[in-house]
Every structure is written in C-alpha cells, then in structure tokens.
Scaffold this active site. Structure first.
Site, PDB file in Angstrom:
ATOM      1  N   ASN A 121       0.955  -1.301   0.004  1.00  0.00           N
ATOM      2  CA  ASN A 121       0.087   0.044  -0.015  1.00  0.00           C
ATOM      3  C   ASN A 121       0.897   1.259  -0.041  1.00  0.00           C
ATOM      4  O   ASN A 121       2.055   1.042   0.187  1.00  0.00           O
ATOM      5  CB  ASN A 121      -0.904  -0.157   1.227  1.00  0.00           C
ATOM      6  CG  ASN A 121      -0.266   0.063   2.498  1.00  0.00           C
ATOM      7  OD1 ASN A 121       0.387   0.866   2.864  1.00  0.00           O
ATOM      8  ND2 ASN A 121      -0.275  -1.085   3.148  1.00  0.00           N
ATOM      9  N   LYS A 126       8.220 -18.190  -9.612  1.00  0.00           N
ATOM     10  CA  LYS A 126       7.753 -17.089 -10.121  1.00  0.00           C
ATOM     11  C   LYS A 126       6.474 -17.675 -11.168  1.00  0.00           C
ATOM     12  O   LYS A 126       6.522 -18.399 -11.790  1.00  0.00           O
ATOM     13  CB  LYS A 126       8.709 -16.180 -11.210  1.00  0.00           C
ATOM     14  CG  LYS A 126       7.927 -15.107 -11.839  1.00  0.00           C
ATOM     15  CD  LYS A 126       8.987 -14.370 -12.745  1.00  0.00           C
ATOM     16  CE  LYS A 126       8.431 -13.205 -13.438  1.00  0.00           C
ATOM     17  NZ  LYS A 126       9.157 -12.661 -14.554  1.00  0.00           N
ATOM     18  N   ASP A 140      -4.052  -9.286  13.302  1.00  0.00           N
ATOM     19  CA  ASP A 140      -4.286  -7.719  13.665  1.00  0.00           C
ATOM     20  C   ASP A 140      -3.251  -7.500  14.860  1.00  0.00           C
ATOM     21  O   ASP A 140      -3.729  -7.913  15.845  1.00  0.00           O
ATOM     22  CB  ASP A 140      -5.969  -7.392  14.097  1.00  0.00           C
ATOM     23  CG  ASP A 140      -6.060  -6.031  14.059  1.00  0.00           C
ATOM     24  OD1 ASP A 140      -5.394  -5.205  14.709  1.00  0.00           O
ATOM     25  OD2 ASP A 140      -7.114  -5.316  13.471  1.00  0.00           O
ATOM     26  N   LYS A 172     -11.205  -3.073  18.613  1.00  0.00           N
ATOM     27  CA  LYS A 172      -9.892  -3.473  18.754  1.00  0.00           C
ATOM     28  C   LYS A 172      -9.396  -3.692  20.259  1.00  0.00           C
ATOM     29  O   LYS A 172      -8.263  -4.325  20.523  1.00  0.00           O
ATOM     30  CB  LYS A 172      -9.059  -2.405  18.084  1.00  0.00           C
ATOM     31  CG  LYS A 172      -9.332  -2.388  16.486  1.00  0.00           C
ATOM     32  CD  LYS A 172      -8.298  -2.789  15.599  1.00  0.00           C
ATOM     33  CE  LYS A 172      -8.385  -2.411  14.131  1.00  0.00           C
ATOM     34  NZ  LYS A 172      -7.570  -3.105  13.288  1.00  0.00           N
TER      35      LYS A 172
HETATM   36  O1  C5P Z   1      -8.596  -1.751  10.956  1.00  0.00           O
HETATM   37  P1  C5P Z   1      -7.808  -1.118  10.531  1.00  0.00           P
HETATM   38  O2  C5P Z   1      -6.892  -1.379   9.508  1.00  0.00           O
HETATM   39  O3  C5P Z   1      -8.648   0.236  10.123  1.00  0.00           O
HETATM   40  O4  C5P Z   1      -7.136  -0.570  11.693  1.00  0.00           O
HETATM   41  C1  C5P Z   1      -6.144   0.358  11.680  1.00  0.00           C
HETATM   42  C2  C5P Z   1      -5.164   0.220  12.995  1.00  0.00           C
HETATM   43  O5  C5P Z   1      -4.922  -0.896  13.335  1.00  0.00           O
HETATM   44  C3  C5P Z   1      -3.817   0.852  12.924  1.00  0.00           C
HETATM   45  O6  C5P Z   1      -3.440   1.355  14.019  1.00  0.00           O
HETATM   46  C4  C5P Z   1      -3.055  -0.306  12.210  1.00  0.00           C
HETATM   47  O7  C5P Z   1      -1.498  -0.050  12.630  1.00  0.00           O
HETATM   48  C5  C5P Z   1      -3.617  -1.180  12.949  1.00  0.00           C
HETATM   49  N1  C5P Z   1      -3.512  -2.441  12.425  1.00  0.00           N
HETATM   50  C6  C5P Z   1      -2.595  -3.497  12.865  1.00  0.00           C
HETATM   51  N2  C5P Z   1      -2.748  -4.904  12.182  1.00  0.00           N
HETATM   52  C7  C5P Z   1      -3.618  -5.179  11.085  1.00  0.00           C
HETATM   53  C8  C5P Z   1      -4.309  -4.253  10.584  1.00  0.00           C
HETATM   54  C9  C5P Z   1      -4.719  -2.899  11.215  1.00  0.00           C
HETATM   55  O8  C5P Z   1      -1.906  -3.282  13.821  1.00  0.00           O
HETATM   56  N3  C5P Z   1      -3.607  -6.204  10.588  1.00  0.00           N
END
Ligand code: C5P
Length: 410
Positions: free
Chosen positions: A217, A295, A313, A350
């Site tokens: 990204n 590949k 997450d 979260k």
């Molecule tokens: O769910 P979302 O991606 O919008 O959440 C954003 C927050 O969660 C940010 O603080 C990001 O660093 C964290 N995040 C994470 N691991 C993931 C997805 C998001 O720590 N797999």
C-alpha cells in the site's frame, strides 16, 4: 535565534579539515567562546593550508592538535583522551575526503583517529564543490554517517569559491552555532518518558504473491517514524518495527525492519514487555494464501486466481495481550468519511486505549504527504487537532502520552 546560553561551560572539540571555508571557523570559535564554551581544535594537514595554527591557537587559547605522532601531543593529551574530553565534536569544514574517511572508519591522521575513537556525539558541517557533494559516493557516505547518529548542518546552496552554484557551501558560523546550541537544548530537555519502553509500528507491509511480486500500500511511514523519534526525544526506549520505507532510521530508536504482517507481529511480540504501543503501520489486511515459491508464469491459461487469507491484527493482538498488554495502546484509523464515528467504533472493536483518526479521502494528501489532520479519540471524548506537519502531530502525541503517564504516577 535559539537560546545560546546553553553553550556556557560546554566543551567543543572542533575538527578543521582542508577547505576554503576553513576561515569561517575562526569566526565560529570566537562566537562559541563569547557564549562561554571552551573550544579545543584539531587541524588536519590540509586544514593548515587554509588557516594558520597560530590563529586557531590564539582564538582557542589552547594548543592546536595537528599530529597523530607528535610526542608532545601524545604525552600531554592522548588522542583517546582528546576525543572524550569534549561534550560535542564539531567537524567544520567537513570535506568530502574526511566524510569518506569517517564513513570507512579510517584512522590515518589525528582528525580521523579522534573521530573514530570518540564516544561523544558528532556534528558535521559539510563544505565542498557542488558536484562532489552531489556525487553518489558522498551522498552514500553522508547517509551512512547520519544513520549512525552523526548530525549535520548544511551545506547551503549558493555561489561557490570555484565559481559553480548549488549546494556545497558550508553553513555560516552562526548557523553552526545554532545547531550546536540546538543539540545541547535537546540533550538537556526534560525527559518525561525516561524509564518507559515504547513500541511503534510504521510503514506498509509487503505481502508476497511469488518471489518477485507482492501486494503493498501507499504508506510512506512518515507519521510512524516521526512518532518513534518524538517518543525517543522524550526519553522513552523505543523499538520501531517498520515495513519497507525510504526513510532514514530515526535517531535513538532500535529499528526492526520487516516485510510481512506476520513478521511485524513476531517483531512486536519480541519487543514486549513495553509500556506504550503505537500502531501507526498500514498493515495489509490480507495476504496471498499459499504464495508461490516460484515466479508465476503467463502460461496462456489466463491470469492466476489469487486467494487471500486474513493477516493477524497486530493492534488487536497487543490490546488483548493479557499480562503482557502495554499499559497504553494507541491505534490509528484511516477513514474516508464519518471519520470520528468509524474510529470510535474501531477503538471499541480493537480494544485499544486511544485512536488517532485521520481522513484519507481522495484529495487529501495524508498518505505520503507532509501534513496530517487528526482527531484523538479517548475515553473522555474527541480532540480535533488542527492540520499540522506529521512531525508536529508526532510531538503533540508524544507530549500527550507523557502527560498521561505523569497524571497516572504522581
Ligand atoms: O482495521 P484498520 O486497518 O482500519 O485499523 C487500523 C489500525 O489497526 C492501525 O493502528 C493499524 O496499525 C492497526 N492494524 C494492525 N494490524 C492489522 C491491521 C491494522 O495493527 N492487521
């Protein structure tokens, strides 16, 4: 102009290398001494072609150190002692040659030896022809030195002694003086987060499709890196776990480079226990399930179907880490509408303590840009911060974190 009385009583070891700008050092020595600093000088062989040892000696009111092998110098003051008896080493002018020798860790004259033997911070004021400054070799040497914590002031753009125009002119004596004062101001600033450990995630993650392709990204890592640096400046012991970025390592942080979300999680877990976790990384939500170890080829059968698997997450994992949970967990929320509403829901989902929410709708330049407009969502409500540079957002967040700990522990 910054408060320069911070210079009073400070011991500066000034290394003067051979460049036309060396004459400006005489002015620098005078200004430093006026403000109560003591200056001791090391003059390289080439430096002595541009300023006389006698004028340096008259202004520093001290011996001028020139020769690694001079018995007198070694008996009065060994080079190790010389390099450690200072609060700060200043190299001005820092020539391309001396920067290269510093980067390579050479010790072929007194200046290089002192710079290699020191355990003190070093500030360089580069001065050279514009092409020499822009040469990839000099740029790589400078980048390496900065990565190792060497500070830099200048060079400035302008007319050069050689008739060319561009960056390469040594910073003016007063600018060097400001940078020296800035170092001491920062060093002596209060450290409200001293004794606290912090973990910061930053940058994107790369999720491999096969050995050459990946999903990623647009995160630049600017905000996360700035937060790591701001927390370190307030005295926290910071581990920065970062995906690939083009940014230099922030000073004073232990940097753990990773590529995938799973590597990021492992590096975060290895950094525990910490008091503070700030998850500013743009972690990929999904990775490619069953990535290919070869590949993928165009075999005439149409494009391959990629199936995705959910990534861990990291924010939620840290927020629910039981006994290992950091006492303050801060997440980020990049939203494209109803920013505060979605971010508030995200905070609850979260399990983190605070959410820094920002608007990344099309037309905003949050991703990759220098500025950020954020809302801080806490138990007590929402604070809307004005649009500021990412460094300013980081400094304010670090201050808010420090206040939080100060209120908790009277
Ligand atoms: O769910 P979302 O991606 O919008 O959440 C954003 C927050 O969660 C940010 O603080 C990001 O660093 C964290 N995040 C994470 N691991 C993931 C997805 C998001 O720590 N797999």
């Amino acid at each position: 102009m910054a408060e320069t009385s911070v210079l009073s009583g400070k011991r500066i070891l000034l290394v003067i290398a051979g460049g036309i700008a060396a004459y400006k050092c005489l002015e620098l020595i005078r200004r430093l001494k006026e403000r109560g600093a003591s200056v001791r000088a090391v003059l390289t062989k080439a430096g002595a072609e541009f300023v006389t040892p006698l004028s340096v000696q008259a202004l520093t009111e001290d011996t001028v150190y020139q020769d690694l092998w001079s018995l007198t110098d070694e008996s009065e003051m060994g080079h190790i002692q010389l390099s450690r008896d200072a609060d700060l080493l200043v190299v001005a002018p820092a020539t391309a040659n001396l920067l290269a020798r510093m980067a390579a860790g050479m010790a072929d004259d007194l200046a290089a030896t002192v710079l290699l033997a020191t355990d003190k911070p070093v500030l360089v004021a580069p001065a050279m022809n514009v092409r020499m400054w822009e040469h990839p070799a000099t740029q790589a040497n400078m980048a390496l030195l900065e990565k190792r914590g060497v500070r830099r002031v200048g060079p400035n753009k302008g007319e050069m002694a050689c008739g060319e125009y561009g960056p390469g002119r040594m910073a003016e004596p007063m600018e060097i003086l400001e940078a020296i004062a800035g170092y001491f101001t920062e060093r002596d600033a209060p450290k409200p987060l001293k004794g606290k450990r912090a973990l910061v995630t930053s940058g994107p993650t790369y999720e491999p499709i096969d050995p050459v392709r990946y999903i990623a990204n647009r995160s630049s890592g600017k905000q996360g890196h700035a937060i790591a640096e701001a927390l370190a400046r307030l005295g926290a012991e910071v581990t920065l776990v970062t995906g690939p970025t083009h940014l230099p390592d922030p000073p004073g942080c232990a940097v753990r480079p990773i590529e995938t979300a799973r590597e990021m999680l492992a590096a975060c877990e290895a950094a525990l226990p910490v008091d503070i976790a700030v998850c500013a990384a743009a972690v990929a939500d999904w990775r490619v399930a069953g990535e290919s170890d070869r590949k993928l080829k165009k075999d005439g059968g149409g494009p391959p179907a990629l199936s995705l698997a959910e990534n861990p997450d990291i924010l939620a994992t840290l927020s629910n880490a039981g006994a290992k949970r950091p006492s303050l967990v801060v997440g980020f929320a990049a939203e494209t509408g109803s920013v505060v509403e979605y971010a508030t829901a995200k905070r609850a989902r979260k399990g983190c303590d605070w959410i820094v929410a920002n608007d990344v709708s099309l037309g905003t330049t949050t991703f990759g840009g220098a500025d950020n407009t954020v809302h801080l969502i806490r138990n007590g409500g929402v604070e809307n911060w004005p649009t500021m540079g990412k460094d300013a957002v980081a400094a304010r967040l670090a201050d808010t974190i420090a206040q939080h700990f100060q209120n908790k522990t009277p």
